[in-house]
Design a protein around this motif. Structure first.
Motif, PDB file in Angstrom:
ATOM      1  N   LYS A  57       8.139 -76.365-142.443  1.00 17.29           N
ATOM      2  CA  LYS A  57       8.762 -77.685-142.291  1.00 17.29           C
ATOM      3  C   LYS A  57      10.211 -77.538-141.845  1.00 17.29           C
ATOM      4  CE  LYS A  57       9.914 -81.911-144.867  1.00 17.29           C
ATOM      5  NZ  LYS A  57       9.837 -82.598-146.189  1.00 17.29           N
ATOM      6  N   ALA A  58      10.911 -76.564-142.418  1.00 16.51           N
ATOM      7  CA  ALA A  58      12.296 -76.329-142.030  1.00 16.51           C
ATOM      8  C   ALA A  58      12.398 -75.922-140.561  1.00 16.51           C
ATOM      9  CB  ALA A  58      12.908 -75.249-142.925  1.00 16.51           C
ATOM     10  N   LEU A  59      11.469 -75.104-140.091  1.00 13.47           N
ATOM     11  CA  LEU A  59      11.481 -74.666-138.697  1.00 13.47           C
ATOM     12  C   LEU A  59      11.213 -75.819-137.741  1.00 13.47           C
ATOM     13  CD1 LEU A  59       9.613 -71.300-139.225  1.00 13.47           C
ATOM     14  CD2 LEU A  59      11.910 -71.523-138.267  1.00 13.47           C
ATOM     15  N   TRP A  60      10.234 -76.649-138.073  1.00 15.16           N
ATOM     16  CA  TRP A  60       9.952 -77.807-137.229  1.00 15.16           C
ATOM     17  C   TRP A  60      11.150 -78.757-137.200  1.00 15.16           C
ATOM     18  CZ3 TRP A  60       6.083 -78.631-133.859  1.00 15.16           C
ATOM     19  CH2 TRP A  60       4.969 -77.796-133.943  1.00 15.16           C
ATOM     20  N   ALA A  61      11.783 -78.941-138.355  1.00 17.62           N
ATOM     21  CA  ALA A  61      12.950 -79.834-138.401  1.00 17.62           C
ATOM     22  C   ALA A  61      14.122 -79.232-137.626  1.00 17.62           C
ATOM     23  CB  ALA A  61      13.341 -80.085-139.857  1.00 17.62           C
ATOM     24  N   ALA A  62      14.286 -77.923-137.683  1.00 16.18           N
ATOM     25  CA  ALA A  62      15.352 -77.281-136.923  1.00 16.18           C
ATOM     26  C   ALA A  62      15.109 -77.415-135.423  1.00 16.18           C
ATOM     27  CB  ALA A  62      15.464 -75.806-137.321  1.00 16.18           C
ATOM     28  N   ALA A  63      13.859 -77.299-135.008  1.00 16.21           N
ATOM     29  CA  ALA A  63      13.539 -77.483-133.590  1.00 16.21           C
ATOM     30  C   ALA A  63      13.909 -78.897-133.142  1.00 16.21           C
ATOM     31  CB  ALA A  63      12.049 -77.217-133.357  1.00 16.21           C
ATOM     32  N   ALA A  64      13.570 -79.888-133.979  1.00 18.47           N
ATOM     33  CA  ALA A  64      13.920 -81.276-133.647  1.00 18.47           C
ATOM     34  C   ALA A  64      15.435 -81.448-133.602  1.00 18.47           C
ATOM     35  CB  ALA A  64      13.300 -82.229-134.676  1.00 18.47           C
ATOM     36  N   ALA A  65      16.144 -80.792-134.522  1.00 17.08           N
ATOM     37  CA  ALA A  65      17.599 -80.903-134.547  1.00 17.08           C
ATOM     38  C   ALA A  65      18.223 -80.267-133.314  1.00 17.08           C
ATOM     39  CB  ALA A  65      18.138 -80.251-135.819  1.00 17.08           C
ATOM     40  N   LEU A  66      17.652 -79.155-132.856  1.00 12.92           N
ATOM     41  CA  LEU A  66      18.151 -78.546-131.619  1.00 12.92           C
ATOM     42  C   LEU A  66      18.011 -79.497-130.439  1.00 12.92           C
ATOM     43  CD1 LEU A  66      16.858 -74.847-131.765  1.00 12.92           C
ATOM     44  CD2 LEU A  66      19.243 -75.568-131.689  1.00 12.92           C
ATOM     45  N   ARG A  67      16.849 -80.122-130.331  1.00 10.65           N
ATOM     46  CA  ARG A  67      16.641 -81.054-129.219  1.00 10.65           C
ATOM     47  C   ARG A  67      17.614 -82.224-129.308  1.00 10.65           C
ATOM     48  NH1 ARG A  67      10.941 -79.768-130.383  1.00 10.65           N
ATOM     49  NH2 ARG A  67      10.147 -78.519-128.628  1.00 10.65           N
ATOM     50  N   GLU A  68      17.789 -82.746-130.503  1.00  7.25           N
ATOM     51  CA  GLU A  68      18.688 -83.894-130.673  1.00  7.25           C
ATOM     52  C   GLU A  68      20.129 -83.519-130.359  1.00  7.25           C
ATOM     53  OE1 GLU A  68      19.935 -87.140-134.160  1.00  7.25           O
ATOM     54  OE2 GLU A  68      18.363 -85.658-134.515  1.00  7.25           O
ATOM     55  N   ALA A  69      20.485 -82.281-130.680  1.00  6.81           N
ATOM     56  CA  ALA A  69      21.861 -81.832-130.486  1.00  6.81           C
ATOM     57  C   ALA A  69      22.097 -81.204-129.116  1.00  6.81           C
ATOM     58  CB  ALA A  69      22.219 -80.820-131.574  1.00  6.81           C
ATOM     59  N   THR A  70      21.138 -81.303-128.206  1.00 10.75           N
ATOM     60  CA  THR A  70      21.287 -80.665-126.894  1.00 10.75           C
ATOM     61  C   THR A  70      22.598 -81.014-126.202  1.00 10.75           C
ATOM     62  OG1 THR A  70      18.895 -80.441-126.551  1.00 10.75           O
ATOM     63  CG2 THR A  70      20.285 -80.412-124.590  1.00 10.75           C
ATOM     64  N   PRO A  71      23.004 -82.291-126.131  1.00  8.09           N
ATOM     65  CA  PRO A  71      24.290 -82.590-125.482  1.00  8.09           C
ATOM     66  C   PRO A  71      25.472 -81.885-126.140  1.00  8.09           C
ATOM     67  CG  PRO A  71      22.989 -84.585-125.743  1.00  8.09           C
ATOM     68  CD  PRO A  71      22.292 -83.528-126.536  1.00  8.09           C
ATOM     69  N   ALA A  72      25.489 -81.860-127.473  1.00 11.09           N
ATOM     70  CA  ALA A  72      26.594 -81.207-128.177  1.00 11.09           C
ATOM     71  C   ALA A  72      26.566 -79.699-127.957  1.00 11.09           C
ATOM     72  CB  ALA A  72      26.521 -81.529-129.669  1.00 11.09           C
ATOM     73  N   ILE A  73      25.369 -79.107-127.930  1.00 15.02           N
ATOM     74  CA  ILE A  73      25.244 -77.666-127.712  1.00 15.02           C
ATOM     75  C   ILE A  73      25.714 -77.303-126.308  1.00 15.02           C
ATOM     76  CG2 ILE A  73      23.582 -75.785-127.475  1.00 15.02           C
ATOM     77  CD1 ILE A  73      21.965 -77.142-129.722  1.00 15.02           C
ATOM     78  N   LEU A  74      25.321 -78.098-125.319  1.00 15.22           N
ATOM     79  CA  LEU A  74      25.726 -77.817-123.942  1.00 15.22           C
ATOM     80  C   LEU A  74      27.226 -78.023-123.756  1.00 15.22           C
ATOM     81  CD1 LEU A  74      22.753 -79.395-121.944  1.00 15.22           C
ATOM     82  CD2 LEU A  74      23.123 -76.997-122.557  1.00 15.22           C
ATOM     83  N   GLU A  75      27.796 -78.991-124.449  1.00 14.75           N
ATOM     84  CA  GLU A  75      29.240 -79.193-124.373  1.00 14.75           C
ATOM     85  C   GLU A  75      29.979 -77.992-124.968  1.00 14.75           C
ATOM     86  OE1 GLU A  75      32.718 -82.266-126.005  1.00 14.75           O
ATOM     87  OE2 GLU A  75      30.594 -82.774-126.228  1.00 14.75           O
TER      88      GLU A  75
END
Length: 441
Positions: A57-75
């Protein structure tokens, strides 16, 4: 990462919602990494006892968090790239794109879909006195991950450690600090979502080089150090560590074209093995080619690669066939270019190819291209490398391509793990002895 994101390293909770006790570095007479390692060890106890479903569950949630944070990660990654003065190959390793962030997220989901590596019964037997003994896979404990340049390594390492029940302490390179922090925030979001302690994935507070030295001497707090980077980093870790090390040498990978190779296949494989991504450790650095076919095939391969921007370092036999190739030195053959540069040597058969690899190789990955099964087997049995391939590109030396979801590194040593290190390789084992009241005479 903003101030709020940084403060999450201080205010964390375990799965039972009880705060993990911070141990001030000053009170311990230690630096910040030792204090973080102590927190990671407390979190590791909870993680090791968690269910596979919770960790997934933690891994699936982390994957979702990565996708949601894509703009911040790319910045954040754009800030790292703006500060970098590195060459093109290094910048490629540093660069994140929407596709690469998505690949990180998919990698976490693939890790979640793997069987639980913890609690596997590796072997079981019964003694004449009735005692049942079994060897059971268990987490290592706290992993110290020291890596350079490639920010996605932080996500891969955290995901693999979460799945295998290990806490991880990350220390990325200074050149990727902003990207690493942004990715780390997503990983901790996944842990929070599953009710697991955020301290199971911690990151160095800054790029201070002293943090590496502190991790290397954190015996009793960190159970295993994994360095992932260039020769100088790995050699320093192996020289200074007071903690067990799972290390890889340089990726001095070779592709050997045997005289029985299909020419079209050989051209396709060499082009991919060198130029798909020249900056990764699975990139072929040296091409070995049988003298019997070199006159016919070598000019074609050189033309293929030159068209893609590759340059060359060649021995005298190769230059006799393609005269305008620059001369190679012994130092060139011992160099991991991590760039669009290919060493070339013409050899007289399998044994000479094996001799060259034994002299210059780093025990990472070697490949043979041939239609002769006997020669392929002879080659594969003759190299001491962690990975050997037959009729395939060396760039397949990758945990994701092996079905591991991701990898924490490529181990080239002889003990514990070799090749891509996935979740199974991040476990150790214990013996369980089950009796019915037996006492020893």
């Amino acid at each position: 990462m903003n101030a709020e994101g940084e403060s999450k390293l201080q205010g964390v909770t375990t799965a039972s919602a009880k705060p993990v006790q911070d141990v001030p570095a000053q009170a311990q007479g230690q630096g910040p990494m030792a204090a973080l390692a102590h927190r990671a060890r407390l979190a590791a106890r909870t993680l090791a006892q968690s269910s596979s479903a919770t960790r997934d569950k933690a891994l699936w949630a982390a994957a979702a968090a990565l996708r949601e944070a894509t703009p911040a990660i790319l910045e954040a990654n754009a800030q790292d790239l703006a500060a970098s003065t590195a060459n093109d190959a290094f910048r490629d390793r540093l660069t994140l794109t929407p596709e690469r962030v998505e690949a990180m997220a998919r990698g976490l989901e693939e890790i979640a879909d793997l069987p639980d590596p913890v609690g596997r019964v590796l072997e079981e037997w019964t003694r004449p006195n009735g005692l049942r003994i079994r060897r059971v896979a268990t987490p290592v404990g706290v992993i110290g991950m020291i890596y350079e340049s490639r920010p996605n390594v932080g996500a891969d390492a955290a995901g693999l450690c979460m799945k295998s029940g290990n806490a991880v302490l990350l220390r990325g390179g200074s050149e990727s600090l902003n990207s690493a922090r942004a990715i780390h925030a997503a990983m901790q979001a996944g842990l929070r979502s599953a009710g697991l302690p955020e301290d199971a994935v911690l990151i160095a507070p800054d790029a201070d080089r002293a943090h590496v030295a502190e991790m290397l001497t954190a015996s009793g707090q960190i159970d295993l150090i994994i360095p992932r980077g260039g020769r100088s980093l790995v050699e320093r870790v192996q020289r200074e560590a007071r903690v067990p090390v799972l290390a890889h040498a340089e990726g001095l990978c070779h592709t050997y074209i045997h005289s029985a190779a299909d020419f079209a296949m050989a051209r396709r494989i060499v082009l991919n093995a060198k130029m798909r991504r020249p900056g990764i450790c699975g990139s072929t650095e040296t091409l070995l080619m049988d003298a019997a076919i070199a006159a016919a095939l070598l000019p074609q391969i050189v033309a293929d690669l030159a068209e893609k921007g590759c340059t060359f370092k060649a021995d005298a036999a190769a230059r006799a066939i393609v005269p305008d190739l620059p001369a190679a030195t012994a130092k060139d053959f011992a160099t991991e270019w991590l760039d669009a540069v290919l060493n070339i040597a013409v050899v007289d058969g399998v044994d000479e190819a094996l001799d060259h690899i034994a002299q210059y190789g780093s025990s990472h990955t070697e490949a043979i291209v041939t239609a002769d099964e006997n020669m392929a087997i002879r080659f594969m049995n003759g190299v001491s490398s962690a990975v050997v391939m037959w009729n395939a590109s060396t760039q397949f030396c990758d945990g994701g391509e092996f079905g591991f979801g991701a990898e924490i590194g490529i181990a080239t040593g002889r003990f514990h793990a070799r090749g891509p290190v996935g979740v199974e390789q991040l476990t150790t084992f214990r013996y369980e002895v089950i009796g019915t009241g037996q006492v020893r005479p």
